[in-house]
Structure formats: C-alpha cells, structure tokens
Design an enzyme around this catalytic site. Structure first.
Site, PDB file in Angstrom:
ATOM      1  N   ARG A 304       0.795  -1.227   0.000  1.00 50.28           N
ATOM      2  CA  ARG A 304       0.000   0.000   0.000  1.00 50.28           C
ATOM      3  C   ARG A 304       0.833   1.286   0.000  1.00 50.28           C
ATOM      4  O   ARG A 304       0.484   2.229  -0.719  1.00 50.28           O
ATOM      5  CB  ARG A 304      -1.005  -0.007   1.161  1.00 50.28           C
ATOM      6  CG  ARG A 304      -2.030  -1.158   1.040  1.00 50.28           C
ATOM      7  CD  ARG A 304      -3.151  -1.064   2.074  1.00 50.28           C
ATOM      8  NE  ARG A 304      -4.007   0.070   1.810  1.00 50.28           N
ATOM      9  CZ  ARG A 304      -3.935   1.222   2.425  1.00 50.28           C
ATOM     10  NH1 ARG A 304      -3.100   1.393   3.423  1.00 50.28           N
ATOM     11  NH2 ARG A 304      -4.719   2.202   2.075  1.00 50.28           N
ATOM     12  N   TYR A 308      -0.211   3.295  -3.242  1.00 50.90           N
ATOM     13  CA  TYR A 308      -1.155   4.400  -3.010  1.00 50.90           C
ATOM     14  C   TYR A 308      -0.526   5.546  -2.227  1.00 50.90           C
ATOM     15  O   TYR A 308      -1.248   6.446  -1.821  1.00 50.90           O
ATOM     16  CB  TYR A 308      -2.351   3.931  -2.183  1.00 50.90           C
ATOM     17  CG  TYR A 308      -3.081   2.716  -2.670  1.00 50.90           C
ATOM     18  CD1 TYR A 308      -3.704   2.700  -3.908  1.00 50.90           C
ATOM     19  CD2 TYR A 308      -3.198   1.594  -1.848  1.00 50.90           C
ATOM     20  CE1 TYR A 308      -4.422   1.584  -4.322  1.00 50.90           C
ATOM     21  CE2 TYR A 308      -3.912   0.483  -2.265  1.00 50.90           C
ATOM     22  CZ  TYR A 308      -4.521   0.483  -3.492  1.00 50.90           C
ATOM     23  OH  TYR A 308      -5.221  -0.611  -3.896  1.00 50.90           O
ATOM     24  N   CYS A 334      14.920  -4.437  -4.039  1.00 50.02           N
ATOM     25  CA  CYS A 334      15.694  -3.522  -4.877  1.00 50.02           C
ATOM     26  C   CYS A 334      14.787  -2.586  -5.655  1.00 50.02           C
ATOM     27  O   CYS A 334      14.658  -2.706  -6.886  1.00 50.02           O
ATOM     28  CB  CYS A 334      16.586  -4.328  -5.810  1.00 50.02           C
ATOM     29  SG  CYS A 334      17.632  -5.444  -4.875  1.00 50.02           S
TER      30      CYS A 334
END
Ligand SMILES: *Cc1c(COP(=O)(O)O)cnc(C)c1O
Length: 416
Positions: A304, A308, A334
């Site tokens: 998340r 977002y 990475c």
C-alpha cells in the site's frame, strides 16, 4: 492494538512464528462486523464482506460464522468462500471482467447475484445461463457519477472510471437485461470508491440510485434489493471517518416506505484495523541525507505505501531504547519504492521489533513473491489463544511450478 498493552504478546508471537508476521485480532473482526449490523439493525441488511480486502480462509470462516455474506470479484475468491464454509447463496459476484468459466462456476454454485458492469457482460451471462439451462440472478452496477473524494486509484464512481454502467445508460441497460430470457433481474448496486472519509457522496449515490429504482418501477421492472457497495474509510493516521449510525440513519430515511432489501459490501472497514504487520529491524543505516531503518518486511508483504502512497502508523514494540531519530522504514527489495513509511520518528536498533498498524486490509491479500521472497505467515489471536492461519511460504513451494518444467522439451504448438 497498542503496543504498550500488547508488547509482550507481540514479542512472543514474533519469537514463535518469526517475522514478517501478520497478526489479526478476532474480537476486532467481530466488533467491526457488529458495528454494521448494529448501526443498520432497523434495516436488517445483508452485509457481504468484500473478500479482496483479506481472503484468508480462517477470516472468511469467522465472518461466515457471524452470518456474513460475501462480495467476490473472481472465481478464485468464490473457491475461497466455499472452502471456508461460506454460503454461495449469500455471495455477490462483482467485477468488470468475469470470464465464461467464472460465470459457469458461480451459476453452478448458486450465487445470490451477479453484479453486472456492462452490456456485453449481460449477454455473456445470458449465453452461459442458456447453455446450463439456469436462470442467472442479476443486478446492474450503476455508476452514480459522484465524486467520492478519495485517492484516484481507489475512486470508482466517476464517469471516467472503468467501473459500472453509466448513469445515463442505466435504463437502457435494464431494458436490455429484461429482454434476455435467462436473466432474473433482482437488484441494483453501486460502489463509488474506497477509504471514503466523507459521508455525503455515499448518501448522494444512494439518492441517485433510488431515482432509477423509481423510474424502473414505472416501466414494470421491480427490484428486490439495493446494494450500496463498500467504501467506508478507517483511521490510519488521524482521518475523520464516516459515522455508521449517521450513514444508517440517512439510508433509512431514503428507503422508508420501500420494499427494498439493503445490501452492503464493506471490506476495509471490517478487517483493516483488526490486523498489524510485525517486522524485525535488520540494520540501521545512516545515509548522507536520510537515515534508514531496514526491516525484514517489504513492499511484497505490504504494497500500500508504494501503490497508493498510503500511511501506516509504525511503532517500536515496547517503545524502543535510546534517542528517537527520523528515518525511512524500508525493506530489502531492490526498488526505491520499497518503503513502509517515510520520515518517521522512531527509537529503535537492529534486532528490535516494529509493528505496522492498520494492516488487516489490502495488505496480505496484495502480497507477492517479488525478489523471490516467501509470503509471510499469518496468525489470529482470540483472547490469549493464538492460531496459525497461514503457514509461512517456503522456497520449495515457490519453485515447484517451474521446477516441474525444467526438464521438459520444447514441443511444436498444436493445431486446434
Ligand atoms: C473493493 C470493493 C468493495 C470493498 O471496498 P472497501 O473500500 O474495502 O469497503 C466493495 N464492493 C466492490 C464492488 C469492490 O470492488
């Protein structure tokens, strides 16, 4: 879950099951479900938990035991609901791209309703229903064209979104459905977005959908239910979130005097704050401009923040020793986007345990194997009892599907 009350428990859980570890609290799941059924009690709604928020079988089983229905968006989610003992007859099938195989599976399982998002989907459901000699229960997902005022990636109720049938096309779509022999038109639905912090778009959407219900009734298309979708936000940081009692009051006023069953599809608000992610600090790295707390959880576990720009509160379990400092909390992957939190003030050192809050929804369900990382274990705590509800994935499990192919020979592509 505050670390001060629970630091002993969280430490023991991490020691027993390892990290990264998802920890859910059963009483919080129950409380969140009951918050809906209590607030809306006068309307006796069917609450259909949106499985995509967290499809863990033990969590689904718990909601099924509470009497919950389910909102699914794939055949895989239907298989999860059935495996958890959920009732297909209380399951709604949403989503813009249902395949023929998924429609067939759902029709045979006896789902409550298909929430249909386009005319070609109506035709496809009709064709499958004809082939199976069944009638398919359908509701049309109408896009009420209201601004949910949330993050663009999780806003779904505007004209420009791929979701739902345009408001201005709704009557024509119902007429189209009514002309198809193997469809049973039973409802109407909308879902305007997720993590809504404002009640007014939800109420406005309900008003606009009810206008259509009346127009349809005037044409002789009588609906049995109205489904208002999910979307009520939760507190991640310091957001104001809609009051369910106020929402229920507003909806009750609008539905007053109508013979319409109410359905709701909450996901995030049933599980989001029932879960946390535990992660261990690997290293503290002092960069030239920034400090980094490098932990053993990463964006593959909790996507998340990267997807977002979402905020999750992060604390050191037990409070941590020494001076607090400002750092980005990052994983080993990475990618520069691999962070769980940026510019956080924490007192911690290598070996400490961190708790990432509000990680019950759209967290483990979005996990991947990026960087060949095994997906985390999950536990459910109920008072002082703890149960492992997902074993930590193993590298053998990750490799199996490819290892099976390593020795196979290339074959000419068969003609069909
Ligand atoms: C995602 C989704 C939900 C659940 O949304 P939340 O914001 O988690 O409550 C409900 N209905 C549909 C159709 C969805 O796509």
């Amino acid at each position: 879950m505050t670390t001060h009350d629970n630091s002993t428990t969280l430490t023991k859980l991490a020691d027993t099951f390892g990290t990264p570890l998802y920890v859910y609290q059963q009483s919080a799941l129950t409380d969140a479900y009951r918050a809906y059924t209590d607030a809306f009690a006068a309307l006796n709604p069917l609450v259909c938990y949106a499985v995509k928020a967290n499809g863990n079988l033990s969590i689904l089983k718990h909601f099924a035991a509470l009497g919950s229905g389910f909102d699914i968006v794939s055949g895989g989610e239907l298989a999860r609901v059935l495996a958890a003992g959920g009732d297909a007859g209380k399951t709604i099938f949403s989503g813009v791209g249902k395949s023929e195989a998924e429609i067939e599976f759902a029709l045979n399982a006896g789902v409550l309703c298909f929430n249909v998002e386009s005319l070609p989907e109506l035709d496809r459901i009709q064709a499958v229903a004809v082939r199976l000699g069944k009638k398919a229960p359908v509701s049309l997902r109408i896009n009420p064209d209201v601004d949910a005022k949330t993050h663009p990636y999780i806003s779904t109720g505007l004209k420009a979104n791929k979701f739902g049938i345009a408001y201005t096309d709704a009557l024509a779509a119902y007429r189209h459905a009514a002309a198809l022999s193997h469809l049973n038109i039973i409802g109407i639905d909308c879902h305007i977005g997720s993590q809504l912090t404002d009640l007014s778009p939800l109420v406005e959407a309900c008003e606009r959908i009810l206008l259509l219900v009346d127009q349809l009734a005037a044409e002789g298309i009588m609906l049995k239910h109205i489904d208002l979708g999910g979307g009520v936000g939760i507190v991640y940081d310091n957001e104001e979130v809609p009051d369910l009692a106020a929402y229920a009051d507003a909806v009750a006023k609008l539905l007053d005097g109508r013979e319409l069953k109410l359905m709701l599809e909450p996901g995030r608000s049933l599980v989001g704050n029932a879960g946390v992610l535990l992660t261990r600090v690997e290293f503290i790295k002092q960069g030239e401009e920034k400090n980094f707390v490098i932990v053993d959880a990463a964006m593959n576990d909790l996507m998340r923040p990267a997807l977002y720009d979402a905020h999750h509160r992060i604390e050191t379990v037990g409070g941590g020793e020494g001076e607090a400092f400002t750092a980005d909390v990052v994983g080993p992957i990475c990618e520069t986007g691999d962070f769980l939190g940026q510019n956080r003030r924490l007192a911690c050192q290598a070996g400490d345990l961190l708790v990432v809050h509000s990680a019950g929804a759209y967290s483990s369900s979005m996990a991947s194997n990026y960087n060949a990382r095994n997906r985390a274990a999950e536990v459910l705590i109920n008072g002082s009892d703890v149960r492992l509800i997902r074993q930590r994935e193993t590298i053998e499990q990750q490799l199996a599907n490819e290892q099976a192919c390593l020795a196979s020979q290339p074959q000419p592509l068969a003609d069909n």
